[in-house]
Write a protein that holds these residues in place. Structure first.
Motif, PDB file in Angstrom:
ATOM      1  N   SER A 101      43.334  47.715  29.498  1.00  0.00           N
ATOM      2  CA  SER A 101      43.825  48.101  28.177  1.00  0.00           C
ATOM      3  C   SER A 101      44.595  46.919  27.598  1.00  0.00           C
ATOM      4  O   SER A 101      45.073  46.053  28.330  1.00  0.00           O
ATOM      5  CB  SER A 101      44.683  49.362  28.262  1.00  0.00           C
ATOM      6  N   PRO A 102      44.723  46.867  26.279  1.00  0.00           N
ATOM      7  CA  PRO A 102      45.076  45.612  25.609  1.00  0.00           C
ATOM      8  C   PRO A 102      46.404  44.984  26.023  1.00  0.00           C
ATOM      9  O   PRO A 102      46.496  43.766  26.109  1.00  0.00           O
ATOM     10  CB  PRO A 102      45.130  46.010  24.131  1.00  0.00           C
ATOM     11  N   SER A 103      47.427  45.790  26.297  1.00  0.00           N
ATOM     12  CA  SER A 103      48.746  45.207  26.519  1.00  0.00           C
ATOM     13  C   SER A 103      48.993  44.793  27.964  1.00  0.00           C
ATOM     14  O   SER A 103      50.096  44.396  28.327  1.00  0.00           O
ATOM     15  CB  SER A 103      49.811  46.217  26.097  1.00  0.00           C
ATOM     16  N   CYS A 104      47.970  44.847  28.803  1.00  0.00           N
ATOM     17  CA  CYS A 104      48.181  44.622  30.238  1.00  0.00           C
ATOM     18  C   CYS A 104      48.389  43.150  30.567  1.00  0.00           C
ATOM     19  O   CYS A 104      47.614  42.288  30.139  1.00  0.00           O
ATOM     20  CB  CYS A 104      46.992  45.143  31.024  1.00  0.00           C
ATOM     21  N   ILE A 105      49.422  42.873  31.341  1.00  0.00           N
ATOM     22  CA  ILE A 105      49.595  41.493  31.798  1.00  0.00           C
ATOM     23  C   ILE A 105      49.384  41.347  33.304  1.00  0.00           C
ATOM     24  O   ILE A 105      49.371  40.254  33.833  1.00  0.00           O
ATOM     25  CB  ILE A 105      50.967  40.892  31.379  1.00  0.00           C
ATOM     26  N   ILE A 106      49.196  42.461  34.002  1.00  0.00           N
ATOM     27  CA  ILE A 106      48.890  42.374  35.436  1.00  0.00           C
ATOM     28  C   ILE A 106      47.418  41.986  35.615  1.00  0.00           C
ATOM     29  O   ILE A 106      47.080  41.117  36.412  1.00  0.00           O
ATOM     30  CB  ILE A 106      49.175  43.711  36.165  1.00  0.00           C
ATOM     31  N   GLN A 107      46.569  42.665  34.870  1.00  0.00           N
ATOM     32  CA  GLN A 107      45.128  42.402  34.919  1.00  0.00           C
ATOM     33  C   GLN A 107      44.549  42.557  36.322  1.00  0.00           C
ATOM     34  O   GLN A 107      44.063  41.601  36.929  1.00  0.00           O
ATOM     35  CB  GLN A 107      44.798  41.016  34.337  1.00  0.00           C
ATOM     36  N   CYS A 108      44.588  43.767  36.812  1.00  0.00           N
ATOM     37  CA  CYS A 108      44.033  44.037  38.148  1.00  0.00           C
ATOM     38  C   CYS A 108      42.593  44.516  38.052  1.00  0.00           C
ATOM     39  O   CYS A 108      41.961  44.796  39.064  1.00  0.00           O
ATOM     40  CB  CYS A 108      44.881  45.051  38.899  1.00  0.00           C
ATOM     41  N   SER A 109      42.106  44.667  36.842  1.00  0.00           N
ATOM     42  CA  SER A 109      40.733  45.138  36.663  1.00  0.00           C
ATOM     43  C   SER A 109      39.765  43.967  36.832  1.00  0.00           C
ATOM     44  O   SER A 109      40.178  42.809  36.918  1.00  0.00           O
ATOM     45  CB  SER A 109      40.615  45.768  35.276  1.00  0.00           C
ATOM     46  N   GLU A 110      38.493  44.303  36.934  1.00  0.00           N
ATOM     47  CA  GLU A 110      37.471  43.260  36.957  1.00  0.00           C
ATOM     48  C   GLU A 110      36.168  43.922  36.556  1.00  0.00           C
ATOM     49  O   GLU A 110      36.147  45.109  36.300  1.00  0.00           O
ATOM     50  CB  GLU A 110      37.392  42.611  38.349  1.00  0.00           C
ATOM     51  N   ILE A 111      35.131  43.124  36.423  1.00  0.00           N
ATOM     52  CA  ILE A 111      33.843  43.742  36.117  1.00  0.00           C
ATOM     53  C   ILE A 111      32.903  43.470  37.274  1.00  0.00           C
ATOM     54  O   ILE A 111      32.533  42.333  37.556  1.00  0.00           O
ATOM     55  CB  ILE A 111      33.282  43.212  34.782  1.00  0.00           C
ATOM     56  N   TRP A 112      32.579  44.552  37.964  1.00  0.00           N
ATOM     57  CA  TRP A 112      31.682  44.436  39.103  1.00  0.00           C
ATOM     58  C   TRP A 112      30.323  43.939  38.636  1.00  0.00           C
ATOM     59  O   TRP A 112      29.871  44.254  37.541  1.00  0.00           O
ATOM     60  CB  TRP A 112      31.557  45.793  39.801  1.00  0.00           C
ATOM     61  N   THR A 113      29.703  43.136  39.476  1.00  0.00           N
ATOM     62  CA  THR A 113      28.515  42.416  39.046  1.00  0.00           C
ATOM     63  C   THR A 113      27.415  42.568  40.086  1.00  0.00           C
ATOM     64  O   THR A 113      27.643  42.366  41.275  1.00  0.00           O
ATOM     65  CB  THR A 113      28.851  40.914  38.882  1.00  0.00           C
ATOM     66  N   LYS A 114      26.257  42.934  39.600  1.00  0.00           N
ATOM     67  CA  LYS A 114      25.079  43.039  40.466  1.00  0.00           C
ATOM     68  C   LYS A 114      24.545  41.657  40.820  1.00  0.00           C
ATOM     69  O   LYS A 114      24.812  40.692  40.106  1.00  0.00           O
ATOM     70  CB  LYS A 114      23.970  43.748  39.689  1.00  0.00           C
ATOM     71  N   GLU A 115      23.718  41.609  41.829  1.00  0.00           N
ATOM     72  CA  GLU A 115      23.007  40.359  42.094  1.00  0.00           C
ATOM     73  C   GLU A 115      22.186  40.022  40.853  1.00  0.00           C
ATOM     74  O   GLU A 115      21.525  40.898  40.286  1.00  0.00           O
ATOM     75  CB  GLU A 115      22.085  40.527  43.311  1.00  0.00           C
ATOM     76  N   GLY A 116      22.280  38.797  40.395  1.00  0.00           N
ATOM     77  CA  GLY A 116      21.601  38.440  39.152  1.00  0.00           C
ATOM     78  C   GLY A 116      22.554  38.402  37.975  1.00  0.00           C
ATOM     79  O   GLY A 116      22.211  37.939  36.895  1.00  0.00           O
ATOM     80  N   GLY A 117      23.776  38.918  38.197  1.00  0.00           N
ATOM     81  CA  GLY A 117      24.799  38.773  37.170  1.00  0.00           C
ATOM     82  C   GLY A 117      24.945  39.946  36.221  1.00  0.00           C
ATOM     83  O   GLY A 117      25.834  39.960  35.375  1.00  0.00           O
ATOM     84  N   GLU A 118      24.105  40.935  36.347  1.00  0.00           N
ATOM     85  CA  GLU A 118      24.194  42.082  35.449  1.00  0.00           C
ATOM     86  C   GLU A 118      25.442  42.912  35.759  1.00  0.00           C
ATOM     87  O   GLU A 118      25.882  42.996  36.897  1.00  0.00           O
ATOM     88  CB  GLU A 118      22.939  42.944  35.636  1.00  0.00           C
ATOM     89  N   ASP A 119      25.992  43.507  34.702  1.00  0.00           N
ATOM     90  CA  ASP A 119      27.175  44.347  34.852  1.00  0.00           C
ATOM     91  C   ASP A 119      26.772  45.808  34.765  1.00  0.00           C
ATOM     92  O   ASP A 119      26.508  46.317  33.685  1.00  0.00           O
ATOM     93  CB  ASP A 119      28.166  44.016  33.735  1.00  0.00           C
ATOM     94  N   PRO A 120      26.712  46.495  35.882  1.00  0.00           N
ATOM     95  CA  PRO A 120      26.222  47.861  35.817  1.00  0.00           C
ATOM     96  C   PRO A 120      27.303  48.923  35.601  1.00  0.00           C
ATOM     97  O   PRO A 120      26.989  50.042  35.241  1.00  0.00           O
ATOM     98  CB  PRO A 120      25.577  48.062  37.190  1.00  0.00           C
TER      99      PRO A 120
END
Lengths: 583, 583
Positions: free
Chosen positions: B302-321
């Protein structure tokens, strides 16, 4: 008099496959039926036990007078922690199995522990010995066929208690089935899922051989005989219980027209209190059809019965597909589902008996599924197909076998007529308030037999009460007390019609109990014992997590008006709490 | 300061399809998030209301500081009576949707009543007006696609709250999904089935257009700014929350190895506390793979976050499922099901997000189904097929969508790790007792976020506590109090790592709240407010039928030893009751 009763307790350890015979502890000597099952469950089952887990137990106990020649005494209680309600359960049945185990000198059977997962056993109570026999070959088999095969396999005269396909699913609406006098699977400790408690302990059947000698002891024969005669006379005198009386002529279904006329016969999942088509499934109509088709009527469900309200439902052509069709079953599988055809109801009832499902819960389940859009109200054919889902153990079958509340949750229904998780019987509490007070406050969940206020509210038995009067705590309390003792004595609840109206009948009942036990209890003392049983049961429930908020109607019955009287359930919380908070 | 806050309450009447704007009552002015949802639910929802019936309500409220520039303040609370627990529910989420509605000046949205059965609507919170629009065309559609379509259909910058396919089933494990900063369905008020409460009111989506002007009022800007800076400094200083710290580097899954090593990472339906294969699904391994595959990390939810513990999991090939794979989700769908493959877990997580299922409950559900024999532990392929059953709305899908306890009952399982009907998160309470005390006593059911005892018990944050010490009532109580206030303030719970250890951080947090409200509360006063919220919630639950017996572990955790430490849950009932019965 006095001295030790020559009876025994059988403790069946399913983990180690051992059967122990124990002496009856002194404090159990004067107990039987419900007072004994509730006592043993309270003492031996931890209230937080998972109903299907290793620490729950199944207890079966014949009543105090069961096994004697007293009329209508062929009853037993099954007890345990209920997978349906999550509380203590006593589920009562009339069956020759009760008399047989009583005559074998069995005060109670306690089934505990669990064998290897998926293994099933048969407990044989032979003439000499008891043993556990592998029973996997009956898994998946309907109970009508299974009981026939068991009768072939065991050469002696036997009675059977059994857990059906529904119980193999560990489903919350799996009852325990018992043989009727013809050996069929038609007698039931239906309510509360005790069949699942039995099956989850790996016990599939109990087969009891009739003993050569009756070991049932009567300590004071003279008092007993005096009482027995008084009770029999009262039963033969009262309009409801006498020969050619209401029950004997039309069976329990005599109530269909009466309750429909009173506006309290729930139609289509408790959305109306009457429907003219109910006459098509009435006791009068059923008697007519049985006669036309050459069926058996009257009939008795257990050997000592002199009321004989049972019958054998008969298909066109004279075939007997089911056994008896009781009022509650006819209603649950009939008008409550918008089904007004006795042949369809007969088939549905047969499927319930064969699968080991309680008919009241099963009918409510189908009605709730109808409300949830799975099928239409009145669609008997589809309702029968739903039974196949249970036979085939499909996911849908698993949903349905777990009862009305479970099915309602699966299909997103918010009008579910349950209390403490158990479905309501055939009287809408909005237009007969006293039975509603019993439904709400009985430790058993919604149960008409726990305190049958219909007697004074509709039938004019035991006084007369206005069904719309919403002050019924005192009535329900005294009925619940008396019932707890009748369930302990081992009498059919229907003797109460006679004992409530005829003083000699009441005296007689108490004398038979005193006669068997060698005691001299007064009626007031007996009523106090009834309250002690109820308190013990409520204490178990409290420890299992129940509070007074569990003694309430479902929300929709407090908000939604029931035609034709357009009434809601308007008994106050204070009045409900007063049942067990008497100053 | 003082005076009326220029905010409003939106009351959405789904029966009459009307939206009313109400002034904020004086007694609500200082409330927000959980304190406001629990207050409105307590005042407006009858405790005996059926969760899916006409008298339940859904309340959504951003936190007190949400909409300001304070760090990690993008939270909201959803509240109502839970179909999963049967009690009051507050389910908290971090999402840009929270900021957007706060900036529109919305103090709370109250959704009540029910439209014609089967009709669905979309609530549009436009720049000028609010309106209800027919939304039937999205029924049966997965949320990833639906959100893409909604972004196309609405030209403005929008954030979305939505009820998915599981909610259309009125299922008890249906959460409310919100958009993440990229507009995907990855942020959740997952727990407790509030998606079903939303959908049963006929509400499918809320679409909120970003306002041109921020209407969020800060009454005392000076105090607020002072606090905001102190809080930001503390967050950037603490090892767990700082840049390149534990959370920022590995996301919440940094806990996988830590909890596995402590012997408390439940494996295969809580039958073991550790498994070497857990390393395959650890945060370290996940970070490695995301890097290898070219994914996004770190990321903010969410926009105001400064911890940033999230990420975007990535499939082989780079796709974001999927979006983010959180620790709880990885555990629930992974080790708890005997699955040790992040790609499989990713697919399962995507299905949950798409269907609108809470991942913790869904993972427990699959594990319980595995225990019940529906599939084998470790069978990820079959687990994915089970998700199709929910998409197809089959009876099996309905079972699974209703959560672990329901699925356990359907399949006759007696080891079900739930409290008040809600599944346990990723810490076995047998080897970390304090979190168990929170699970047992939180009014929300088993919920780690309700009082995160893991901080002192495992992470050495906020002091150090021996996880095996079974006296944890005081610890759990004070954590639950503090959490209730953090959930009301609108802060991410993770700020607590910093505020527990750094006094200036704690001061800062309280100053931001005082700044927004124009108040001058001390930390002791804030803690008392936390207790008031808890008491209000527990009072609702008591009226809904809960007793102290509901504040208990499931039976098997008191009896069955958990390897590798071979311990049971041995916190006494007295200690559990002491949490809310402090003298």
């Amino acid at each position: 008099m006095g001295g030790k009763i020559a009876e025994k307790i059988l403790r069946v350890d399913m983990e180690n496959l051992e059967i122990k015979t124990e002496e009856v502890p002194k404090e159990y000597e004067e107990l039987g039926g419900r007072s004994l099952t509730s006592k043993i469950v309270s003492e031996e089952v931890p209230p937080n036990a998972h109903p299907l887990g290793p620490n729950n137990k199944l207890v079966i106990a014949p009543g105090i007078v069961t096994g004697t020649g007293s009329p209508n005494s062929g009853r037993l209680s099954a007890g345990g922690k209920s997978p349906l309600t999550g509380g203590i359960k006593e589920s009562n049945a009339g069956t020759p199995f009760a008399r047989t185990i009583a005559r074998k000198g069995i005060k109670a059977i306690i089934v505990e522990g669990k064998p290897e997962k998926g293994k099933y056993y048969l407990l044989k109570l032979g003439k000499g010995e008891e043993e556990l026999i592998e029973a996997d070959k009956w898994v998946g088999k309907g109970l009508y066929d299974a009981y026939e095969e068991l009768h072939e396999e065991f050469e002696e005269d036997i009675e059977i208690a059994g857990a059906g396909i529904a119980a193999e699913l560990n489903a919350s609406n799996a009852g325990i089935s018992y043989t009727d006098p013809e050996g069929r699977s038609t007698r039931y400790s239906g309510r509360g899922g005790l069949g699942a408690v039995m099956a989850s302990r790996g016990l599939k059947f109990i087969v009891a051989e009739t003993p050569d000698e009756n070991k049932k002891e009567i300590k004071d024969k003279e008092t007993f005989d005096k009482g027995r005669k008084k009770l029999a006379n009262a039963l033969m005198e009262h309009d409801i219980t006498k020969k050619d009386g209401a029950l004997n002529s039309y069976g329990t279904s005599v109530l269909v027209n009466i309750i429909n006329e009173s506006g309290a016969l729930p139609q289509r999942n408790f959305s109306d209190g009457s429907d003219d088509r109910s006459a098509e499934v009435s006791g009068e109509r059923k008697a007519e059809l049985i006669e036309e088709r050459g069926g058996v009527k009257p009939h008795k469900c257990s050997p000592s019965c002199i009321i004989q309200c049972s019958e054998i439902w008969t298909k066109e052509g004279g075939e007997d597909p089911v056994g008896v069709l009781e009022y509650e079953s006819v209603w649950a599988l009939g008008p409550n589902c918008g089904i007004y055809d006795l042949d369809t109801i007969g088939e549905l009832n047969r499927a319930c008996n064969d699968l080991g499902l309680d008919t009241i819960e099963a009918g409510n389940t189908i009605a709730v599924a109808m409300e949830g859009g799975l099928l239409d109200f009145g669609d008997g054919e589809k309702a029968l197909e739903l039974m196949d889902e249970v036979y085939e153990k499909t996911p849908l079958g698993r949903i349905l076998a777990n009862g009305a509340e479970f099915t309602g949750e699966a299909f997103g229904v918010n009008r579910i007529p349950t209390i403490k998780g158990q479905s309501m019987p055939a009287y809408d509490p909005r237009s007969i308030k006293g039975i509603g007070v019993t439904y709400a406050t009985s430790p058993m969940g919604a149960d008409h037999t726990a305190g049958y206020a219909i007697a004074p509210e509709i039938l004019g038995v035991g006084g007369e009460e206005d069904p719309m009067d919403n002050k019924k705590a005192d009535l329900s309390r005294s009925l619940q007390q008396a019932t707890a003792m009748i369930d302990s004595a081992g009498y059919c609840l229907f003797i109460a019609f006679a004992t409530m109206d005829i003083d000699e009948g009441m005296e007689g009942m108490i004398e038979t109990v005193n006669g068997v036990l060698g005691t001299d209890y007064s009626i007031d003392e007996v009523m106090e014992m009834g309250m002690d049983i109820l308190k013990m049961e409520r204490e178990f429930n409290e420890k299992a997590g129940f509070s007074k908020e569990d003694d309430r109607m479902p929300e929709f019955m407090e908000k939604e008006e029931l035609p034709p009287h357009n009434v809601v359930f308007d008994v106050s919380d204070e009045e409900l709490d007063r049942v067990f908070e008497k100053e």
